[in-house]
Design an enzyme around this catalytic site. Structure first.
Site, PDB file in Angstrom:
ATOM      1  N   ARG A   1      41.508  40.688  36.091  1.00 12.37           N
ATOM      2  CA  ARG A   1      40.301  40.072  36.610  1.00 12.37           C
ATOM      3  C   ARG A   1      40.630  38.649  37.032  1.00 12.37           C
ATOM      4  O   ARG A   1      41.437  37.969  36.391  1.00 12.37           O
ATOM      5  CB  ARG A   1      39.189  40.043  35.553  1.00 12.37           C
TER       6      ARG A   1
ATOM      7  N   GLU B   1      35.678  36.397  44.454  1.00 11.38           N
ATOM      8  CA  GLU B   1      35.851  37.433  45.473  1.00 11.38           C
ATOM      9  C   GLU B   1      34.519  37.738  46.162  1.00 11.38           C
ATOM     10  O   GLU B   1      33.478  37.754  45.521  1.00 11.38           O
ATOM     11  CB  GLU B   1      36.370  38.720  44.821  1.00 11.38           C
TER      12      GLU B   1
ATOM     13  N   HIS C   1      41.651  42.957  46.084  1.00 13.15           N
ATOM     14  CA  HIS C   1      41.203  43.778  44.948  1.00 13.15           C
ATOM     15  C   HIS C   1      41.371  45.262  45.295  1.00 13.15           C
ATOM     16  O   HIS C   1      40.425  46.045  45.259  1.00 13.15           O
ATOM     17  CB  HIS C   1      39.748  43.460  44.587  1.00 13.15           C
TER      18      HIS C   1
END
EC number: 1.1.1.215
Length: 310
Positions: free
Chosen positions: A229, A258, A276
């Site tokens: 993360r 993000e 991601h």
């Protein structure tokens, strides 16, 4: 009036998920809290992604919410204590993405250590005939520290061991089933290893665990890989370490804000950046989508979940 259960969809749906959900449920894409007021009492279930979770204001607005089906394995953006208090079931796509995420960790490690992206740009820019391509670093006999040794961390260990790399890990507890060395001190692990790979869960306990001291322990010849993360890393400290070359490089799949990442990352030649995408393969995303639907169908059929967290 439809007899299908009403489901709030927080993230956009891939076609296979949308098609299957529409057969069994009435879908309501989330747009705003204001618009949610009109349908809130009818909503019994939610689909969401691990990165989006369920903001507290949405959960609070749904008095009859019964179940949350997460397209991912992260629950750090869902208030699990509140879900337990309200007896709301929560399911994740457990055991669907381990291999792809582990593969991405290794791919990022190889890309940044062997200067693959830098060399690709070198060739495309037409520099090969008149200049010397940058050198990379060997993987063989390097030491890999893995922070977080669950399913994904152990899958990463298996892969990097095949390159002749030595592995140690940091975790909340030792894994007696593993032959890898357990290091209970994260800074000590960073000092020992050449590559530090992050595979920990998100949430308050791991927030900013990779700070300036840890990066300095990793050192000027060390590489950081993050497929966990973005919140796990103090980004200001990481950017400073990369800009000042206090670490050798970083392979990053996740970021703190993000998709609006800090633009300072974009000009750093010693980074490899992904959007991601660790679980983003056709095969895995299809499996995940089907499990999201299967969990909802199971719940509304007999109140069970196939892969429950709660």
């Amino acid at each position: 009036m439809s007899s299908k259960p009403d489901i709030l969809t927080i993230d956009p749906l891939v076609p296979v998920m949308k098609e299957r959900l529409e057969k069994s449920f009435t879908l309501h894409p989330y747009t705003s809290l204001e618009n949610l007021k009109n349908i809130a009492p009818a909503i019994r279930g939610i689909t969401t992604g691990g990165g989006s979770g369920v903001p507290s204001e949405i959960m609070d607005a749904l008095p009859n919410l019964e179940v949350i089906s997460v397209n991912g394995v992260g629950t750090d953006r869902i208030n699990l204590d509140e879900a337990r208090r309200r007896n709301i079931g929560v399911a994740i796509t457990q055991n669907t993405l381990t291999d792809d995420v582990a593969d991405m960790a290794v791919a990022l490690m190889m890309a940044v250590m062997r200067s693959i992206v830098t060399n690709d740009a070198f060739v495309r820019a037409g520099k090969w005939p008149s200049a010397t391509a940058p050198l990379g670093r060997s993987l063989t006999r390097k030491k890999v520290g893995i922070a977080g040794f669950g399913h994904i961390g152990q899958a990463i260990a298996k892969r990097v061991s095949a390159f002749g790399m030595e592995v140690a890990y940091f975790n909340s507890h030792a894994r007696p089933e593993s032959t890898c060395h357990f290091e209970p001190d994260l800074k000590a692990l960073a000092t020992w290893c050449d590559v530090l790979i992050l595979a920990v869960s998100g949430g308050p306990r791991s927030a900013n665990m990779i700070d300036r001291d840890t990066l300095d322990a990793l050192g000027k010849d060390g590489f950081l890989v993050n497929i966990a993360r973005g919140t796990v890393v103090d980004e200001a400290a990481l950017l400073s370490a990369l800009q000042e070359k206090r670490i050798a490089g970083a392979g990053l799949d996740v970021f703190q804000n993000e998709p609006n990442i800090n633009p300072a990352f974009l000009s750093l030649p010693n980074t490899v950046l992904q959007a991601h995408q660790a679980s983003a393969t056709v095969e895995t995303r299809t499996t995940m989508a089907n499990l999201v639907v299967d969990n909802l169908i199971a719940y509304f059929t007999d109140k069970t979940l196939l892969t429950p967290v709660i």
